[in-house]
Motif scaffolding. Structure first.
Motif, mmCIF file in Angstrom:
data_model
loop_
_atom_site.group_PDB
_atom_site.id
_atom_site.type_symbol
_atom_site.label_atom_id
_atom_site.label_comp_id
_atom_site.label_asym_id
_atom_site.label_seq_id
_atom_site.Cartn_x
_atom_site.Cartn_y
_atom_site.Cartn_z
ATOM 1 N N GLU A 142 0.828 -1.206 0.000
ATOM 2 C CA GLU A 142 0.000 0.000 0.000
ATOM 3 C C GLU A 142 0.864 1.257 0.000
ATOM 4 O OE1 GLU A 142 -2.676 -0.248 3.266
ATOM 5 O OE2 GLU A 142 -4.127 -1.440 2.132
ATOM 6 N N ASN B 103 -0.491 5.479 6.457
ATOM 7 C CA ASN B 103 -1.081 4.657 5.405
ATOM 8 C C ASN B 103 -2.030 5.545 4.602
ATOM 9 O OD1 ASN B 103 -3.028 2.932 4.031
ATOM 10 N ND2 ASN B 103 -2.201 1.234 5.223
ATOM 11 N N LYS C 61 -4.345 4.844 2.615
ATOM 12 C CA LYS C 61 -5.726 4.366 2.477
ATOM 13 C C LYS C 61 -6.534 4.563 3.762
ATOM 14 C CE LYS C 61 -5.366 2.793 -1.756
ATOM 15 N NZ LYS C 61 -5.211 1.355 -2.039
ATOM 16 N N THR C 62 -5.874 4.360 4.904
ATOM 17 C CA THR C 62 -6.606 4.339 6.175
ATOM 18 C C THR C 62 -6.290 5.516 7.097
ATOM 19 O OG1 THR C 62 -4.893 3.050 7.292
ATOM 20 C CG2 THR C 62 -6.598 1.820 6.094
ATOM 21 N N GLU D 45 -3.866 5.587 9.002
ATOM 22 C CA GLU D 45 -3.224 5.010 10.188
ATOM 23 C C GLU D 45 -1.777 5.486 10.273
ATOM 24 O OE1 GLU D 45 -1.719 0.654 11.875
ATOM 25 O OE2 GLU D 45 -2.764 0.822 9.958
ATOM 26 N N TRP E 211 -4.257 9.981 -2.397
ATOM 27 C CA TRP E 211 -5.254 10.345 -1.403
ATOM 28 C C TRP E 211 -6.295 11.228 -2.065
ATOM 29 C CZ3 TRP E 211 -2.447 10.303 3.765
ATOM 30 C CH2 TRP E 211 -3.311 9.918 4.798
ATOM 31 N N GLN F 271 -15.018 10.561 1.004
ATOM 32 C CA GLN F 271 -14.009 9.519 0.873
ATOM 33 C C GLN F 271 -12.848 9.680 1.848
ATOM 34 O OE1 GLN F 271 -12.935 8.544 -3.228
ATOM 35 N NE2 GLN F 271 -14.656 9.768 -3.949
ATOM 36 N N PRO G 127 -10.794 9.165 5.271
ATOM 37 C CA PRO G 127 -10.778 8.060 6.243
ATOM 38 C C PRO G 127 -11.399 8.477 7.560
ATOM 39 C CG PRO G 127 -8.586 9.013 5.997
ATOM 40 C CD PRO G 127 -9.440 9.634 4.929
ATOM 41 N N HIS G 128 -12.038 7.535 8.226
ATOM 42 C CA HIS G 128 -12.670 7.812 9.523
ATOM 43 C C HIS G 128 -11.600 7.858 10.612
ATOM 44 C CE1 HIS G 128 -15.538 7.835 12.786
ATOM 45 N NE2 HIS G 128 -14.937 6.773 13.319
ATOM 46 N N THR H 256 -11.170 7.974 14.649
ATOM 47 C CA THR H 256 -11.890 7.802 15.913
ATOM 48 C C THR H 256 -11.506 8.911 16.890
ATOM 49 O OG1 THR H 256 -10.153 6.338 16.747
ATOM 50 C CG2 THR H 256 -12.036 5.307 15.656
#
Length: 478
Positions: free
Chosen positions: A10, A29, A31-32, A34, A416, A422, A424-425, A427
């Protein structure tokens, strides 16, 4: 093992986060969002004279290199290929001013940090020359008051006081920039073709940039001269009537519109903890302040205004100085620790009130990030004093994440997307107010009373000595 293989495939995006007290390099990352790994190095500050704050540009760059190298080592230990990093964003302490020699690549003086007060006489001279002695004379172009805070007056001081810089200017070897410019120039080759650039948001804090034309302003260039709260106001700049700055928030692409923000700047926030540790020895580590404050549970009527470099938004009062009020024989270091945390919250409340007045749309919650947000007591105090929820992301490095996302979404990279649907979530944790509004208003009122006591402390006025000679000295108004 499966997770490691996935990470190797990734795309990753990194960010350099060069702050006033430390430098970090973080890898995310794409995509996420993270946080995969990071490394942090503290930066030393020097205080050559009262009110002066400097940092070594070489040390800043060395910290960047060290953070990048150590983070890449950590990626290798995770069996992640460094070539997966597709872009690097930069987020930095703004207004801090550097001048270097483009032929030798060496800085010509230490970086003058945004907190520095040596330019107060320059600021007073500029204000005295302005029509009606109006400190907001340039605000219609810059969105800023004339203040020691911004880069232009620091550059003026360097030009007037450093022989090596004067010589380099005459020989057309001098390069001026904020910290982002210095980092990018060094990383892209330095004296061997390094790119000398900045972005709109840093440029808008130099006091040389027209936020309407989105360009350097010829007229402004000819006069030659750790807490921030921003509110996105969209594509039209809102001029504050309550002591806030109008600044460029971002411009994500040459064909995209600029988005503006109202900003309030607190000169001393996290730095108050460092002062309690390094200067006063009240705490041995930054994390200890939460334990001390929690042990007290109250400031016991003690109020701490940490105006070490004057007061910034919404007062813009450089003559203010730090003050601790309400001391009794019962007051101990636990109460001082609590008062220090409350000071951060009260300053945030003042800025938030000004933003609500300027925008006409009251905020319903405050989103926070940064190192101090790990202090749970501080987060609860902030919610109590604001009388509104405070939302803290679980991953607190959202400043670096934002820089990484902007880099990852750049044309030619596109790993990105910044489309709202779109993203990323992330928390988060929410802190709800736990005291009634009457108590909050009472404590805030006492804080504002303490602020008034800190005002007009340092003034420059003429006086006479015994021989009738006029002197300029600093008086304490009691």
């Amino acid at each position: 093992q499966c997770l490691i293989i996935l990470l190797r495939m990734e795309p990753l995006v990194a960010a350099i986060d060069q702050g006033t007290s430390s430098t970090r390099f973080l890898v995310f990352n794409a995509k996420t969002a993270e946080l995969i790994c990071h490394h942090q190095v503290e930066i030393n500050q020097s205080f050559p004279k009262e009110g002066w704050v400097e940092e070594d540009p070489r040390e800043i760059m060395q910290s960047v290199y060290e953070c990048m190298e150590r983070t890449c080592e950590k990626l290798c230990q995770l069996n992640i290929n460094v070539s997966n990093i597709k872009a690097v964003g930069v987020t930095n302490q703004r207004e801090t001013t550097l001048v270097w020699d483009k032929e030798t690549g060496e800085p010509l003086y230490n970086a003058i940090v945004w907190l520095d007060l040596r330019t107060q006489s320059t600021v007073e001279r500029l204000i005295n020359k302005a029509p009606g002695r109006n400190k907001n004379h340039l605000k219609h172009k810059t969105g800023l008051p004339i203040s020691t805070y911004f880069s232009a007056v620091k550059l003026r001081w360097l030009l007037d006081n450093v022989d090596g810089i004067q010589e380099a200017v005459l020989n057309e070897r001098a390069m001026f920039g904020t910290v982002d410019s210095w980092i990018i120039w060094c990383l892209t080759g330095g004296r061997n073709g390094g790119v000398h650039c900045t972005d709109m948001s840093n440029a808008s804090r130099t006091m040389l940039f027209n936020i309407h034309t989105m360009d350097w302003d010829p007229e402004l260039c000819r006069y030659g001269t750790g807490c921030f709260l921003l509110r996105n106001t969209g594509t039209k700049p809102v001029m504050s009537e309550h002591g806030l700055l109008t600044t460029v928030a971002y411009k994500l692409g040459k064909d995209e519109p600029a988005c503006y923000a109202l900003e309030g700047s607190v000169a001393i926030a996290g730095a108050v903890v460092r002062w309690l540790k390094d200067n006063m020895g009240i705490v041995q580590s930054s994390s200890e302040i939460e334990k001390l404050a929690a042990a007290a549970g109250t400031s016991y009527g003690c109020y701490f205004v940490p105006a070490f470099s004057g007061l910034y938004a919404p007062y813009w009062e450089p003559s203010a100085r730090g003050i601790i009020c309400g001391l009794t024989q019962f007051t101990n270091r636990n109460h001082l620790a609590f008062a220090a945390l409350e000071a951060v919250c009260f300053q945030t409340r003042e800025i938030l009130d000004a933003m609500n007045q300027d925008s006409g749309v009251p905020l319903t919650q405050l989103q926070v990030d940064g190192g101090m947000t790990s202090n749970r007591l501080l987060m609860q105090l902030q919610a109590d004093i604001l009388c509104m929820p405070v939302v803290r992301p679980t991953m607190s490095e959202t400043t670096a994440l934002g820089a990484a996302m902007a880099a990852g979404a750049a044309e030619g990279v596109r790993v990105w997307t910044l489309s709202p649907g779109q993203l990323p979530h992330v928390t988060s944790e929410k802190y709800e107010p736990q005291i009634n509004s009457d108590e909050s208003e009472f404590r805030f009122g006492r804080w504002k009373k303490a602020v008034q006591k800190a005002m007009n402390w340092e003034t420059t006025e003429p006086c006479c000595n015994g021989n009738g000679m006029q002197l300029q000295h600093q008086l304490v108004n009691i």
